[in-house]
Design a protein around this motif. Structure first.
Motif, short mmCIF file in Angstrom:
data_model
loop_
_atom_site.label_atom_id
_atom_site.label_comp_id
_atom_site.label_asym_id
_atom_site.label_seq_id
_atom_site.Cartn_x
_atom_site.Cartn_y
_atom_site.Cartn_z
N ALA A 168 1.02 -1.06 0.01
CA ALA A 168 0.16 -0.05 0.05
C ALA A 168 0.79 1.04 -0.15
N LEU A 169 2.13 1.24 0.75
CA LEU A 169 2.82 2.37 0.99
C LEU A 169 3.65 2.67 -0.73
N GLU A 170 3.90 1.35 -1.10
CA GLU A 170 4.66 1.57 -2.52
C GLU A 170 3.73 2.22 -3.60
N ALA A 171 2.47 1.79 -3.55
CA ALA A 171 1.23 2.09 -4.41
C ALA A 171 0.99 3.62 -4.36
N CYS A 172 1.25 4.08 -3.13
CA CYS A 172 0.58 5.55 -2.74
C CYS A 172 1.61 6.41 -3.58
N THR A 173 1.25 7.28 -4.47
CA THR A 173 1.83 8.14 -5.22
C THR A 173 1.34 9.71 -4.87
N TYR A 174 0.36 9.61 -3.97
CA TYR A 174 -0.22 10.87 -3.51
C TYR A 174 -0.87 10.85 -2.28
N GLY A 175 -0.91 11.93 -1.67
CA GLY A 175 -1.36 12.15 -0.28
C GLY A 175 -0.79 11.40 0.91
N LEU A 176 0.33 10.87 0.98
CA LEU A 176 1.10 10.13 1.84
C LEU A 176 0.87 10.66 3.45
N GLU A 177 1.20 11.99 3.43
CA GLU A 177 1.16 12.58 4.72
C GLU A 177 -0.27 12.68 5.37
N ASP A 178 -1.24 12.95 4.30
CA ASP A 178 -2.79 13.03 4.66
C ASP A 178 -3.22 11.35 5.34
#
Length: 160
Positions: A39-49
């Motif tokens: 899930a972290l690897e696939a996250c390309t936007y909004g990590l901090e949110d």
């Protein structure tokens, strides 16, 4: 130290991760789980949110005495790009979000004094889900072991 192959150590993503890592681990997120890493690897936007939303929601669940499933919450927050509902940067200072290492760090300042602690301790870090203290003499010790040792014994370990 927790590192992910998909983030460079000097990247913005890794910097954001390090800011929230301790609070997320304290609420129960297990970053070594394959599903969490995917899930972290696939996250390309909004990590901090997503990190903030996970912490915010977990705090709300705890306050309302509800069951918390932190890994599932983080995965959904990452996948669905959750936005935090009531984020406050002071959350990261809450005692219930302090890791054992943060509590030890604060206690070391009380026992040894800030100057001595800062001269003896190089880092408090995670490695494979376990929190460690790295002393300036090169020695390392698990946080749980440091808590069991008396302060004098730990001081001798850090100075010899």
């Amino acid at each position: 130290m927790t590192r992910f192959w998909f983030w460079e150590a000097d990247s913005v993503e890794y910097e954001i991760f390090k800011k929230y890592e301790r609070a997320l681990v304290t609420i129960g997120v297990n970053f070594s789980l394959e599903q969490v890493q995917e899930a972290l690897e696939a996250c390309t936007y909004g990590l901090e949110d997503a990190f903030r939303s996970t912490i915010d929601y977990a705090l709300w669940l705890q306050k309302n005495e509800k069951q918390v499933y932190p890994n599932a919450i983080l995965i959904r927050a990452l996948q669905e790009q959750w936005k935090p509902m009531a984020w406050n940067d002071e959350y990261l200072e809450l005692p219930n979000l302090e890791s054992p290492g943060q509590r030890w760090w604060n206690a070391a300042a009380s026992i040894w004094g800030y100057d001595v602690r800062n001269q003896l301790v190089a880092d408090v870090f995670y490695d494979a889900g376990t929190e460690f203290i790295k002393f300036t003499n090169g020695k390392e010790i698990k946080i749980e072991t440091a808590w069991r040792w008396e302060w004098d014994r730990l001081f001798n370990y850090a100075t010899n």
